[in-house]
Each structure stands twice: as structure tokens, then as C-alpha cells.
Design an enzyme around this catalytic site. Sequence first.
Site, short mmCIF file in Angstrom:
data_model
loop_
_atom_site.label_atom_id
_atom_site.label_comp_id
_atom_site.label_asym_id
_atom_site.label_seq_id
_atom_site.Cartn_x
_atom_site.Cartn_y
_atom_site.Cartn_z
CE LYS A 172 17.26 -41.89 -12.31
NZ LYS A 172 17.59 -41.79 -13.76
CD GLU A 210 18.26 -37.06 -15.71
OE1 GLU A 210 18.78 -38.12 -15.33
OE2 GLU A 210 17.29 -37.02 -16.51
CB CYS A 247 15.02 -39.31 -15.52
SG CYS A 247 14.94 -39.71 -17.29
#
Length: 529
Positions: free
Chosen positions: A353, A290, A404
Site C-alpha cells: 500500500k 485487505e 482501501c
Amino acid sequence: MDREQAPTPAEVTADASGRPLPLRAAVPLAVAAGLAMLAAFPPYGVWPLAPVGVAMLGAAAHRRRMRAGAGLGFLAGVALFAPMLEWTNLHTGYLPWLLLSLLQAGYLALLGAATAWVSPLADRWRTAWPVLTGLLWVGQEALRDRTPFGGFPWGRLAFSQDGSPLLPLAALGGAPLVTFAVALLGGLLLTLAWRPWRGPRPARAWRPVAATVAAVLAVAAAGLLVPTGVRGGGDQVTVAIVQGNVPRLGLDFNAQRQAVLNNHVDATLTLAGQVAAGAQRRPDLVVWPENSSDIDPLRNPGAGARISEAADAIGAPILVGAVLLGPGAGQVRNAGLLWRPGTGPDLEQLYTKRHPVPFAEYVPLRDIARRVSAEVDRVRSDFVPGTTPGVLRTGPAVLGDVICFEVAYDGIVRDTVTGGAQLLVVQTNNATFDAAEARQQLAMVRLRAVEHGRAALMASTVGVSGFVTPDGRVSGETGFNTAEVVVRQMRLGDGRTPATTVGVWPEVALSALTVAALLGAAGLRRRRG
């Protein structure tokens, strides 16, 4: 808290007394409970202390008024979450850390109140006490994982068990089942410690003790009987993790975005040179973390050219963690974008995301939040959530990509596997945190690998990165705040574990039983009243 008169030691151990522990013992016990649970999580990793902490909190709150149980649960929550989430204040100041820690402690306050509330059930049916403890913990986590703003599942009991024999239970019922097993063990320890185990027939007093000890051992060993590993498949692919590092840790990593991109390009070019020299196996796939390209490579020709240079040199597709502008003005997306050698970005293999982090990637209720802290304006552009699971077809393998903190959310990971993912990939950026946070995240990756019977990897900008086998073992683990490239062969998986198949239903069933227990305690209290 209530002010019960301190009982004598005989009263404390007597079932008939109906008294709780004295406050002078309960308060430090609640704090010790939080600290014991803290020590179960990485970076400490003393996983047996998780059920011990559960037992301590249960003992402190048992037979109290609800307000006192809530106070003791809150103390345990502060002792657990304040040090666990300390990495949130490294670069943002103390206020976000304080507010988040207190919010999470509030859920343990609810747990403490619920523990006090069901005390009549535990006293009437002592054998049900461990099950009640397990149910209350699952119910508390189910609520905390979803509220507010989508919840914050960090610190679930299940995530403390990455090195435990209970971890394989994730393959049967996911994180909720592992949490239930941990809390059930805590309830068994509590039952064993609380009951006096004496009476008019001392010759038989050993039987309940032996039965409880046997139950503790049976639960602890249950996971060893659960098969883990790759489901189906069998083909292998060679994958490289590129951890390019950043010039400086901290919030200003965005100001260093060209240097961060260059770090990942240069590390990939170095790997390509090693492959050409025969010193390293050529990867079928390269994974960047990321934020490896916070310059939108779809709109910035220079950034796109550098990524193409790396992909062409290594001769393999690169999964790039990119910040993409749009779709609207003032909006951005946190994405995993597949970049192929020779042809560049594959826009059909793009994952956005789905769960941006509130107050970090977007600011809900910004006008109100600004009154609490002007720091919210550091988030200048709100990240737009994606709508589809991160199933990316690279050619060599089908990836299940999450970004994440998404690894903490059960449904987001499961959606990739039910969508056909053969490998699990977690792209993350830990440059604003520390090694403790990264290791806590890697523990979640280990649970997800076991839960879905998939090999997995975590690629971080600064570490910790690593590969995880479907039975939860880690290899190729990198250091923190270092630049490293790790290459491993990974076996593809195609089948489904029981946990993948049943999805959220074990948690739904356990939560429903939690509500039933709370209602049952209410009925028992009315009859007694």
C-alpha cells in the site's frame, strides 16, 4: 460574520442593491446546503441534491465579507462532514471523528471565503457565475485531496454521482471534471434563482430564463453522450470474491486474526467443493480482502499452509490481503500478495500500500499527537508505504490493485492502468466502520471503472463487496457483516480513456483558472475601491 442590515424582499432580488441575503436566511441556508449535499452521497444516494446544495451555499456566501463567507462555508462543512464521517467514531471514540470533521469543514470555510471574494466578478458578468462556482469547487477539492499528510478526498462531489448521468464524464476528465460539472449545475441553479428576470422589457424577460434552463438541461445530459465501456481487450476471466467476515466488528479484529484467516480459507474450500460438484464455475482468480491474513504468511508456516491449502483446492491463484512484517524492526506493510496453487507465494507479484492512512496505519508527529489523545498508541507499528503501483500479473489477467482508501486518490488508481492493468481491484477492510462507509467506497469504485474503462471489483472482509462493469453498473453486491462468496465473469480492458491519457492535467488547468479568477476578483475590487 458580518452584520448587514436585513434588506427588504425587493432589495434581496434586485441586482442593483449589491446586498447579500440577510443572515437570518443565510445561516439556515448554509446548513441546509451541507445537508442537501450529504443526502446526495450513499447510503442515501439522492444525487440531484448535490448541485442544489452547491447553489444554496453559493447564495448564502454571495456578496458577503470573506470572514462571513468562511463562517457560512464552515457551517455547511460541519453539516456535511460530521454525519458523513460518523463511522469514524464507531470504535475509536468521538475525538478522531470530531477533529476530522472539523478539519474537512475548514476547507469548505475556505470555499465560502473564496465565494464571497469573487462576488464582484459574478455580479459584473452574470453568465460567468456558474463557471466561477465550478472552478472554486475544483480548486477546493484539489487542496483538500492533498493536505495535510497527503489529504483526505472523501466527500468529493464527484463521488456523489455514481447513479447520475454525469458519471460518464469521468471517462473524459476523471473526478475533477465530474465535480466541475456538478458545481457548474449548482451555479446555473443559483443564477436562475438569484436574478430577478424582470426589467423595462418584460416581453423579453423569458429569454435569459429559457437560456439558463436550457444550459441546466444540457449539462445534465452531457454525460449521456460520452461513450463508456471496455477499451480494447475482450477476453473474459472468471473471478471469485471471498468475503469471509469477522467474528466481531470493531478494532479488535486484529485479535481475531486466526479466525479471520480461517473464515477466508474455509469459504474458499467450500467454493472448491462446489466447483468439484459442478455447482459453480471454476474461477481463474480468487480475491481475498485487505486484512484477510493479518498473520504474516511469509513468516508463519501455519498461516502459509492454510492459504496454500485453499489455493491448491480451488486450483487458482489467490490475491491475499496480508499484513507483512518488516522491512525494519517495528515496521509492517499492508500488502496484496499473490499466492499460486502448487508453488505458494509469488514474491514478484506483491503490492505494498502506497498511501497508509495517517493516525490509523501510522502516526505522524506521534509525540505531539499523543498530547491530544493517547489513542494514537493503539497504532503500535507504523505501516511503511510502498513505492511502486499495484500492477500484478496473475497469468489470467493483469490486475490494478489498490488497498482501501487508496481508491479515493486519482493518481494511485491511474498509475495501475498506465502500468498495464486490465482489471481494477480494491481490497478493503470495513470491519471497523459500517455499511454507509462501505457504500461510499463502492461509489468511488464505480467512478474509477468509468474513468479508466475497466471492469472493477471491491472485496471487503465484512462487506460491501461487488463487481462493477466499465460503465459503472454493480452486480453481485453483498450484504454487510455477512460471509459470502460471489463469482462473476469479467471482461478485460487494454485501451485508455481520455481521462487515463490526460491524467492530472484537467485538474491542473481548472485549478489554474481558479487562481486566475481569484486574482481577477482582486483587481476588480481594487478598481472599485
